[in-house]
Design a protein around this motif. Structure first.
Motif, short mmCIF file in Angstrom:
data_model
loop_
_atom_site.label_atom_id
_atom_site.label_comp_id
_atom_site.label_asym_id
_atom_site.label_seq_id
_atom_site.Cartn_x
_atom_site.Cartn_y
_atom_site.Cartn_z
N TRP A 1 0.91 -1.15 0.06
CA TRP A 1 0.08 0.07 -0.12
C TRP A 1 0.90 1.09 -0.11
O TRP A 1 0.27 2.38 -0.08
N LYS B 1 -2.33 4.02 -0.23
CA LYS B 1 -3.28 3.62 -1.06
C LYS B 1 -3.10 2.04 -1.51
O LYS B 1 -2.11 1.59 -1.49
N SER C 1 -4.77 1.45 -6.43
CA SER C 1 -5.05 2.74 -6.31
C SER C 1 -6.85 2.92 -6.23
O SER C 1 -7.27 3.91 -6.13
N TYR D 1 -8.06 4.95 -1.13
CA TYR D 1 -7.22 5.96 -0.38
C TYR D 1 -7.38 5.99 1.09
O TYR D 1 -8.52 5.90 1.57
#
Length: 164
Positions: free
Chosen positions: A40, A52, A56, A59
């Motif tokens: 991440w 993230k 993606s 978030y």
């Protein structure tokens, strides 16, 4: 996740198996710690941490606030979302209720919204790790793919602890 900001998943999921690092933040005066999978790309920010998902689609950030600057931190989180193309539908606001995570009461407000990829879920969560301190958890996830990350998200949230 529907209407729960992964809280139920945090307590139902087994610990995640991916390589992960524990971040203690802020590094100059630690208030809390959290374990986030390395994939991440977790990193410390001026006011906390952020990460993230590898694709993606999600978030996730945790910012430290005081009683005096709580409103400013929340405003900055919302500004970050809007600056990144997230439109929040205020009419969809819902309260998740409170749960306990490692001795902290944790509650969140959630919204539906949209971004460039389509429908998203947005949440602002709150926990107090110490007297006069607050953690503001910002979550922004693409609805179409967020369920694929529920185990990681549950593990992240479950790992959130006040510093000793």
């Amino acid at each position: 996740m529907k209407n729960t900001f992964i809280i139920a998943a945090a307590f139902a999921m087994i610990p995640f198996l991916a390589h992960a690092g524990t971040l203690v933040f802020p590094s100059d005066a630690p208030i809390a710690s959290v374990t986030i999978p390395d994939a991440w790309g977790p990193k410390e920010t001026i006011s906390g941490i952020e990460a993230k998902s590898p694709d993606s689609a999600i978030y996730f950030s945790i910012d430290v606030a005081t009683d005096k600057d709580m409103d400013k931190v929340i405003d900055e989180a919302v500004k970050f979302l809007t600056d990144n193309g997230v439109t929040i539908d205020a009419a969809t606001q819902r309260d998740s209720g409170d749960v306990e995570i490692n001795g902290m009461n944790f509650g969140s407000i959630e919204f539906d919204g949209t971004d460039a990829d389509g429908p998203v879920e947005v949440s602002l969560g709150f926990a107090s790790p110490a007297e006069g301190k607050m953690l503001v958890v910002t979550y922004w996830g693409t609805k179409a793919t967020q369920d694929a990350h529920s185990a990681d998200l549950g593990g992240i949230l479950k790992s959130l602890k006040p510093s000793n």
